[in-house]
Design an enzyme around this catalytic site. Structure first.
Site, short mmCIF file in Angstrom:
data_model
loop_
_atom_site.label_atom_id
_atom_site.label_comp_id
_atom_site.label_asym_id
_atom_site.label_seq_id
_atom_site.Cartn_x
_atom_site.Cartn_y
_atom_site.Cartn_z
N LYS A 13 0.81 -1.23 0.00
CA LYS A 13 0.00 0.00 0.00
C LYS A 13 0.85 1.28 0.00
O LYS A 13 0.62 2.17 -0.82
CB LYS A 13 -0.93 -0.07 1.23
N ARG A 88 -9.42 4.24 8.75
CA ARG A 88 -9.20 2.86 9.16
C ARG A 88 -10.34 2.33 10.01
O ARG A 88 -10.36 1.14 10.31
CB ARG A 88 -7.94 2.79 10.00
N ARG A 123 10.08 -7.97 5.63
CA ARG A 123 10.12 -6.50 5.69
C ARG A 123 11.20 -5.98 6.64
O ARG A 123 11.34 -6.46 7.76
CB ARG A 123 8.74 -6.01 6.15
N ARG A 156 10.76 -3.56 11.88
CA ARG A 156 9.94 -2.54 12.52
C ARG A 156 9.31 -3.12 13.78
O ARG A 156 8.84 -4.25 13.76
CB ARG A 156 8.83 -2.15 11.54
N ARG A 167 -2.46 -6.39 14.22
CA ARG A 167 -2.75 -5.44 13.14
C ARG A 167 -3.58 -6.08 12.04
O ARG A 167 -4.48 -5.45 11.51
CB ARG A 167 -1.44 -4.89 12.58
#
Ligand code: ADP
Ligand code: ZN
Length: 210
Positions: A13, A88, A123, A156, A167
Site C-alpha cells: 500500500k 481505518r 520487511r 519494525r 494489526r
C-alpha cells in the site's frame, strides 16, 4: 485528484501510494509515516502514537482525525492527494465524509493471506533514515545495510509477530468493512496485489486512467 488506498499490512500500500502520487503529481499523505516521523523526532504526538503503535494497536480516532484534518487544511493539498492508512475505522470514515472532500476513487489492494505472511517476514526498515526494504523484493545491495545511508536494517517494532497478528485482525475487523461503505459510493477500484510491484502499479494506473 483525490484518492484513497486500502490494503492489508504488507499489501504494498505505502509503496504503491507513493508511486501513484508521483504519477499524478499529487501529495502522498500517509498517517503511518506521519506518526513514525513524530516518533523519530520525539514529539508529544510521537510519544503518544508510539504507545499504541508498538503493540500493533490503532492510535485513538480523535488524535488521528485531528491530525488528518489539519494536514488536509494545508495549502499544498489543493493540488490533490492520496490518503494512505486513513480512514481505518467507521468513526474515521464518517469524520472524513464530514470534511467534504470529493474523492475520485478508492484503490482496494487485495492480497492473499499466504502472500501477506510471506512478505511481512521479509520487511525491513533502516534504523537511521527509515527507508523500507524487503529481503525478497527490494533487496538492499549489501545484506542488512541501507543503500541510502549505510544505516542498519531492522525489523519494525510493529512488524514483530504478536503486533502483526493484532494489526491484521484489526484490519479485517475494523477497516475491511469500510470497503462496503466506499463501494456503495461507487469509488472502489479492485486491484490484485499478489503480482510483483511493477505489475500491480501498471494495473492501478491503467484502471485509474480509464
Ligand atoms: P500498515 O498499513 O502496515 O499497518 P501504516 O504505516 O499504515 O502500516 O500504520 C502503522 C501504524 O500507525 C498502525 O498500526 C497504527 O498504529 C498507526 N496508524 C496509522 N494510521 C492510522 C489510523 N488511520 N488510525 C489509527 N492508527 C493509525
Ligand atoms: Zn538509511
Amino acid at each position: 485528484m483525490r484518492l484513497l488506498i486500502f490494503g492489508p499490512q504488507a499489501s504494498g500500500k505505502g509503496t504503491q501510494a507513493a508511486r501513484v502520487a508521483e504519477h499524478f503529481r499529487i501529495l502522498h499523505i500517509s498517517t503511518g509515516d506521519i506518526f513514525r516521523e513524530n516518533i523519530s523526532q520525539e514529539t508529544e504526538l510521537g510519544k503518544l502514537a508510539a504507545s499504541y503503535m508498538n503493540d500493533g494497536n490503532l492510535v485513538p480516532n480523535e488524535v488521528t482525525n485531528n491530525l488528518v484534518k489539519n494536514r488536509l487544511e494545508e495549502e499544498d493539498c489543493a493540488k490533490g492527494f492520496i490518503l494512505d492508512g486513513y480512514p481505518r475505522t467507521r468513526n474515521q470514515a464518517e469524520f472524513l465524509t464530514e470534511l467534504n472532500h470529493k474523492f475520485d476513487a478508492a484503490i482496494n489492494l487485495q492480497v492473499s493471506e499466504s502472500e501477506i505472511i510471506k512478505r511481512i517476514g521479509a520487511r525491513r526498515i533502516c534504523e537511521n533514515c527509515k527507508t523500507g526494504f524487503n529481503t525478497i523484493f527490494i533487496k538492499p545491495k549489501v545484506e542488512g545495510v541501507c543503500d541510502k545511508c549505510n544505516g542498519k536494517l531492522i525489523i519494525r517494532e510493529d512488524d514483530k509477530p504478536e503486533a502483526i497478528k493484532k494489526r491484521l485482525s484489526l484490519y479485517h475487523e475494523l477497516t475491511e468493512p469500510l470497503l462496503d461503505f466506499y463501494r456503495e459510493k461507487g469509488l472502489i477500484v479492485d486491484i490484485n496485489g499478489d503480482p510483483i510491484m511493477d505489475e500491480v502499479y501498471a494495473e492501478i494506473i491503467q484502471k485509474l486512467s480509464a
